[in-house]
Design an enzyme around this catalytic site. Structure first.
Site, PDB file in Angstrom:
ATOM      1  CE  LYS A   1       4.463  -4.581  11.770  1.00 47.96           C
ATOM      2  NZ  LYS A   1       3.142  -4.308  11.266  1.00 47.96           N
ATOM      3  CG  ASP A   2       1.038  -7.140   8.060  1.00 52.36           C
ATOM      4  OD1 ASP A   2       0.517  -6.599   9.039  1.00 52.36           O
ATOM      5  OD2 ASP A   2       1.738  -6.514   7.252  1.00 52.36           O
TER       6      ASP A   2
ATOM      7  CG  HIS B   1       7.064  -2.178   1.886  1.00 51.58           C
ATOM      8  ND1 HIS B   1       6.930  -1.031   2.620  1.00 51.58           N
ATOM      9  CD2 HIS B   1       5.870  -2.811   1.968  1.00 51.58           C
ATOM     10  CE1 HIS B   1       5.719  -0.967   3.137  1.00 51.58           C
ATOM     11  NE2 HIS B   1       5.042  -2.043   2.763  1.00 51.58           N
TER      12      HIS B   1
ATOM     13  CG  MET C   1      -1.897  -1.208   1.152  1.00 51.49           C
ATOM     14  SD  MET C   1      -3.418  -0.999   2.088  1.00 51.49           S
ATOM     15  CE  MET C   1      -2.785  -0.804   3.721  1.00 51.49           C
TER      16      MET C   1
ATOM     17  N   GLY D   1       5.322 -10.015   3.885  1.00 48.26           N
ATOM     18  CA  GLY D   1       6.137  -9.986   5.089  1.00 48.26           C
ATOM     19  C   GLY D   1       5.469 -10.778   6.207  1.00 48.26           C
TER      20      GLY D   1
ATOM     21  CD  GLN E   1      -1.601  -8.732   4.515  1.00 43.78           C
ATOM     22  OE1 GLN E   1      -2.459  -7.871   4.561  1.00 43.78           O
ATOM     23  NE2 GLN E   1      -0.340  -8.449   4.226  1.00 43.78           N
TER      24      GLN E   1
HETATM   25  O1  PAF Z   1       0.092  -5.659   3.661  1.00 48.77           O
HETATM   26  C1  PAF Z   1      -0.370  -4.774   2.923  1.00 48.77           C
HETATM   27  O2  PAF Z   1       0.271  -3.768   2.636  1.00 48.77           O
HETATM   28  C2  PAF Z   1      -1.764  -4.935   2.357  1.00 48.77           C
HETATM   29  O3  PAF Z   1      -2.604  -5.551   3.265  1.00 48.77           O
HETATM   30  C3  PAF Z   1      -1.792  -5.647   0.995  1.00 48.77           C
HETATM   31  C4  PAF Z   1      -1.282  -7.076   1.104  1.00 48.77           C
HETATM   32  C5  PAF Z   1      -0.945  -4.885  -0.006  1.00 48.77           C
HETATM   33  C6  PAF Z   1      -3.218  -5.709   0.451  1.00 48.77           C
HETATM   34  O4  PAF Z   1      -3.744  -4.435   0.283  1.00 48.77           O
END
Ligand code: PAF
Length: 281
Positions: free
Chosen positions: A152-153, A40, A33, A150, A156
């Site tokens: 970190k999440d 990143h 994002m 990552g 997710q």
């Molecule tokens: O981790 C992120 O930056 C966001 O959740 C992602 C994976 C780009 C989805 O919008």
């Protein structure tokens, strides 16, 4: 040091990816994002090492924000992001206009059950539906063979792995280690929102998690370590610890001891900024 070509429309992206597929190139995608930091950039580096072609995407996805203020405040630094990417020689920076992701009449939601019933799935209602939907779009639009996320999440990452498996998406999902500042704070775009004072306190979250990990290794009961850590964090200035859980790394089930591969997960608020972190124990 060539800045990457910025593509804003799906047709332009497709013109590139078609040619790459014809050449039988592998395509890595790094979904972001924006507000890019070294975390990143470590994903971009891993992608460069793994694939012939690398696409980085920047899309501040409104559907994954459960709080309009959070969406409005989310840092947007596209020019600087493009500059940071210049040294990697990536093949495309895809910054889709909103209608390229959610055209008029868009009516589909990708929802992953189970893994999203805990932690951020509870504290950020709708968040993972937004993430799962946008990731599915980005995977199909980029036709990538590999995607980098990552740890970190971590929740997710597990949700994205599940959806890729469940939907038979022909994409390999790679998880990369969390990158930390020198004082231990996990890098996150949201760290830009911390005041100097809050930034100085923020590493306490990681310190408490490390202390719990050490306590567990010494055989101390998790409940006791958890209560003491929450108490200290609240005294330091964290206003709300949403969770500080010990969970199985694969299915994210709660554990009271690390009897199988496990991680500690934390989410806490500091001076109006929500911090999350996790470590293996
Ligand atoms: O981790 C992120 O930056 C966001 O959740 C992602 C994976 C780009 C989805 O919008």
């Amino acid at each position: 040091m060539t800045p990457p070509p910025i593509l804003r429309r799906l047709d332009d992206l497709r013109a590139s990816t078609r040619a790459w597929h014809r050449a039988e190139d592998t395509i890595c995608v790094v979904p972001t994002m924006g507000a890019l930091h070294d975390g990143h950039l470590s994903l971009v580096q891993a992608a460069k090492a793994a694939c012939d072609r690398v696409i980085v995407t920047i899309f501040v996805n409104p559907r994954q924000f459960n709080n309009p203020e959070d969406l409005a405040n989310y840092p947007r630094t596209e020019e600087e992001d493009a500059r940071k990417l210049a040294r990697f020689g990536i093949d495309a920076l895809y910054v889709p206009e909103p209608d390229q992701i959610y055209p008029d009449g868009f009516a589909t939601t990708v929802s992953v059950a189970g893994l999203t019933d805990v932690m951020d799935g509870i504290h950020r209602p709708g968040h993972f539906d937004g993430v799962a939907t946008v990731c599915t779009k980005l995977f199909t639009q980029t036709t990538a063979t590999d995607a980098f996320f990552g740890e970190k999440d971590f929740q997710q990452l597990q949700v994205v792995r599940r959806l890729a498996r469940d939907l038979d998406l022909q994409i390999e999902i790679h998880g990369c280690p969390t990158i930390r500042d020198i004082d231990g704070l996990a890098l996150s775009s949201r760290n830009l929102l911390l005041s100097d004072r809050a930034r100085a306190l923020a590493p306490r979250l990681y310190e408490e998690m490390e202390a719990i990990a050490e306590g567990l290794a010494a055989g101390r009961p998790f409940g006791e370590l958890q209560r003491a850590a929450i108490d200290r964090l609240e005294k330091t200035g964290f206003t709300r610890v949403e969770y500080l859980d010990l969970r199985a790394a694969d299915d994210l089930h709660l554990l009271d001891a690390p009897t199988r591969p496990a991680r500690l997960f934390a989410a806490a608020w500091l001076a109006g900024v929500r911090l999350i972190d996790n470590i293996a124990v």
